[in-house]
Design an enzyme around this catalytic site. Structure first.
Site, PDB file in Angstrom:
ATOM      1  N   GLY A  31       1.986   0.597 -12.658  1.00  0.00           N
ATOM      2  CA  GLY A  31       2.677   0.298 -13.911  1.00  0.00           C
ATOM      3  C   GLY A  31       4.014   1.000 -14.035  1.00  0.00           C
ATOM      4  N   GLY A  36      11.908  -3.073  -8.674  1.00  0.00           N
ATOM      5  CA  GLY A  36      11.132  -3.106  -7.430  1.00  0.00           C
ATOM      6  C   GLY A  36       9.802  -3.823  -7.654  1.00  0.00           C
ATOM      7  N   HIS A  37       9.103  -3.459  -8.733  1.00  0.00           N
ATOM      8  CA  HIS A  37       7.838  -4.136  -9.046  1.00  0.00           C
ATOM      9  C   HIS A  37       8.079  -5.629  -9.312  1.00  0.00           C
ATOM     10  CE1 HIS A  37       6.808   0.056 -10.580  1.00  0.00           C
ATOM     11  NE2 HIS A  37       5.837  -0.181  -9.718  1.00  0.00           N
ATOM     12  N   GLN A  61      -5.454   9.423  -5.971  1.00  0.00           N
ATOM     13  CA  GLN A  61      -4.342   9.632  -5.047  1.00  0.00           C
ATOM     14  C   GLN A  61      -3.389  10.737  -5.484  1.00  0.00           C
ATOM     15  OE1 GLN A  61      -3.004   5.399  -5.659  1.00  0.00           O
ATOM     16  NE2 GLN A  61      -0.969   6.268  -5.449  1.00  0.00           N
ATOM     17  N   LYS A 149       9.579   0.763  -0.066  1.00  0.00           N
ATOM     18  CA  LYS A 149       9.969   2.111  -0.498  1.00  0.00           C
ATOM     19  C   LYS A 149       8.891   3.093  -0.037  1.00  0.00           C
ATOM     20  CE  LYS A 149      10.359   5.237  -3.682  1.00  0.00           C
ATOM     21  NZ  LYS A 149       9.368   5.148  -4.524  1.00  0.00           N
ATOM     22  N   GLN A 153       2.785   4.125   3.209  1.00  0.00           N
ATOM     23  CA  GLN A 153       1.665   3.489   2.495  1.00  0.00           C
ATOM     24  C   GLN A 153       1.447   2.053   2.986  1.00  0.00           C
ATOM     25  OE1 GLN A 153       0.838   3.673  -1.900  1.00  0.00           O
ATOM     26  NE2 GLN A 153       2.016   1.785  -1.919  1.00  0.00           N
ATOM     27  N   VAL A 176      14.204  -1.920  -3.409  1.00  0.00           N
ATOM     28  CA  VAL A 176      15.216  -2.334  -4.400  1.00  0.00           C
ATOM     29  C   VAL A 176      15.921  -1.070  -4.882  1.00  0.00           C
ATOM     30  CG1 VAL A 176      15.622  -3.488  -6.609  1.00  0.00           C
ATOM     31  CG2 VAL A 176      13.818  -4.323  -5.080  1.00  0.00           C
ATOM     32  N   SER A 186       9.287   4.693 -10.368  1.00  0.00           N
ATOM     33  CA  SER A 186       8.882   5.036 -11.741  1.00  0.00           C
ATOM     34  C   SER A 186       9.184   6.504 -12.015  1.00  0.00           C
ATOM     35  CB  SER A 186       7.390   4.765 -11.931  1.00  0.00           C
ATOM     36  OG  SER A 186       7.114   3.428 -11.594  1.00  0.00           O
ATOM     37  N   ARG A 187       9.239   7.320 -10.967  1.00  0.00           N
ATOM     38  CA  ARG A 187       9.466   8.755 -11.150  1.00  0.00           C
ATOM     39  C   ARG A 187      10.938   9.095 -11.429  1.00  0.00           C
ATOM     40  NH1 ARG A 187       4.987   9.152  -7.172  1.00  0.00           N
ATOM     41  NH2 ARG A 187       3.324  10.330  -8.206  1.00  0.00           N
TER      42      ARG A 187
HETATM   43  O1  PAF Z   1       2.324   2.133  -4.715  1.00  0.00           O
HETATM   44  C1  PAF Z   1       1.598   2.302  -5.706  1.00  0.00           C
HETATM   45  O2  PAF Z   1       2.008   2.097  -6.857  1.00  0.00           O
HETATM   46  C2  PAF Z   1       0.177   2.793  -5.501  1.00  0.00           C
HETATM   47  O3  PAF Z   1       0.090   3.725  -4.478  1.00  0.00           O
HETATM   48  C3  PAF Z   1      -0.849   1.651  -5.291  1.00  0.00           C
HETATM   49  C4  PAF Z   1      -0.562   0.873  -4.017  1.00  0.00           C
HETATM   50  C5  PAF Z   1      -0.804   0.717  -6.480  1.00  0.00           C
HETATM   51  C6  PAF Z   1      -2.258   2.227  -5.173  1.00  0.00           C
HETATM   52  O4  PAF Z   1      -2.602   2.926  -6.322  1.00  0.00           O
END
Ligand code: PAF
Length: 291
Positions: A31, A36-37, A61, A149, A153, A176, A186-187
């Protein structure tokens, strides 16, 4: 646009989409959306008939000293932004819905997680792999979309999907950036104005390496040094790591041969930021299909 807070509700939505023979794209997120999202959501809508976005700040995480509680959240804002991109459903579960009492199964991806952010954030990728495995099992999408980004991951998730034979295609979408080059995150809202200005050095330092590699520099130590020197010119920025590793396996290398990931993590005040670029001596195109 449907909002599903339970696993049963999103499964019912998925069942109805499937009944009509339509494809599903999943965009897993935590969220607090930015461009980017939105680019991930647009890609999902382009590639699949129905797009599902999950919004879940995943406690698994975050380390004990990390920003789980401070992580920015604004569901109403996210809902409106997702709706504008044409997303069909938001999956917005609670922590209890995802991790009911007695939850005790985790997904551990080896190798790839033992460097870069895996060293500075122990347990982070275990938390990511576990929640993404759950989201993929819940939504059963044809394709799932991740931003480059978080390159490590994306590689970890691809490896998990391959190793566990999960029937989904992982699609990665380019970083982006803000107009001044800072990668969207988001940070970024944590940065005060001085820190925000200092953060420009990250993209500048990546560009220095890109130009050097394009000009024929193949020595990894020299490329890394040039990046570190540029970042060191900003006293507000502390380097956590600057590394160049082979793609897609993230093995250490001393010379650029095939496509490689130049990844960095820094701290600016209390904020941890990451960024990266792909150095590809064989061609000028960023080769996302390599990974
Ligand atoms: O990239 C993220 O926002 C998170 O690491 C993800 C992939 C949604 C897993 O919680």
């Amino acid at each position: 646009m449907l909002i599903c807070r339970t696993i049963n509700e999103i499964r019912e939505f998925v069942r109805q989409v499937r009944e009509r023979g339509r494809t599903i794209g999943l965009v897993p997120t935590m969220g607090y959306f930015h461009e980017g999202h939105l680019s991930l959501m647009r890609e999902a809508k382009k590639a699949c008939a129905a797009a599902v976005v999950s919004i879940f700040v995943n406690p698994l995480q975050f380390g004990p000293q990390e920003d789980f509680h401070q992580y920015p959240r604004d569901f109403e804002r996210d809902r409106k932004m997702a709706e504008e991109t044409g997303v069909d459903a938001i999956f917005y579960p609670s922590v209890e819905e995802m991790y009911p009492a007695g939850f005790s199964t985790h997904v551990e991806v080896g190798g790839l997680t033992e460097c870069l952010c895996g060293l500075s954030r122990p347990g982070h990728f275990r938390g990511v792999a576990t929640v993404v495995a759950k989201l993929l099992n819940i939504v059963l999408p044809d394709k799932a979309f991740f931003g480059w980004k978080d390159a490590q991951q994306a590689l970890v998730i691809r490896r998990m999907v391959r190793d566990l034979n999960m029937p989904v295609e992982i699609v990665t979408v380019p970083v982006v950036r803000e107009p001044d080059g800072l990668a969207m995150s988001s940070r970024n809202v944590y940065l005060d104005p001085r820190e925000r200005t200092a953060a420009r050095v990250l993209f500048r330092s990546l560009q220095i390496a890109e130009r050097a590699a394009a000009g024929g520099e193949r020595d990894v130590a020299r490329l890394q040094k040039a990046v570190r020197q540029e970042i060191a010119s900003e006293p507000l920025v502390q380097i956590e790591y600057v590394e160049i590793r082979a793609l897609p396996g993230l093995e250490p290398i001393s010379r650029l041969q095939g496509p490689a990931l130049l990844a960095l993590a820094v701290r600016i005040g209390k904020t941890r930021l990451i960024d990266n670029t792909v150095l590809n001596p064989e061609g000028d195109q960023l080769a996302f299909d390599h990974v």
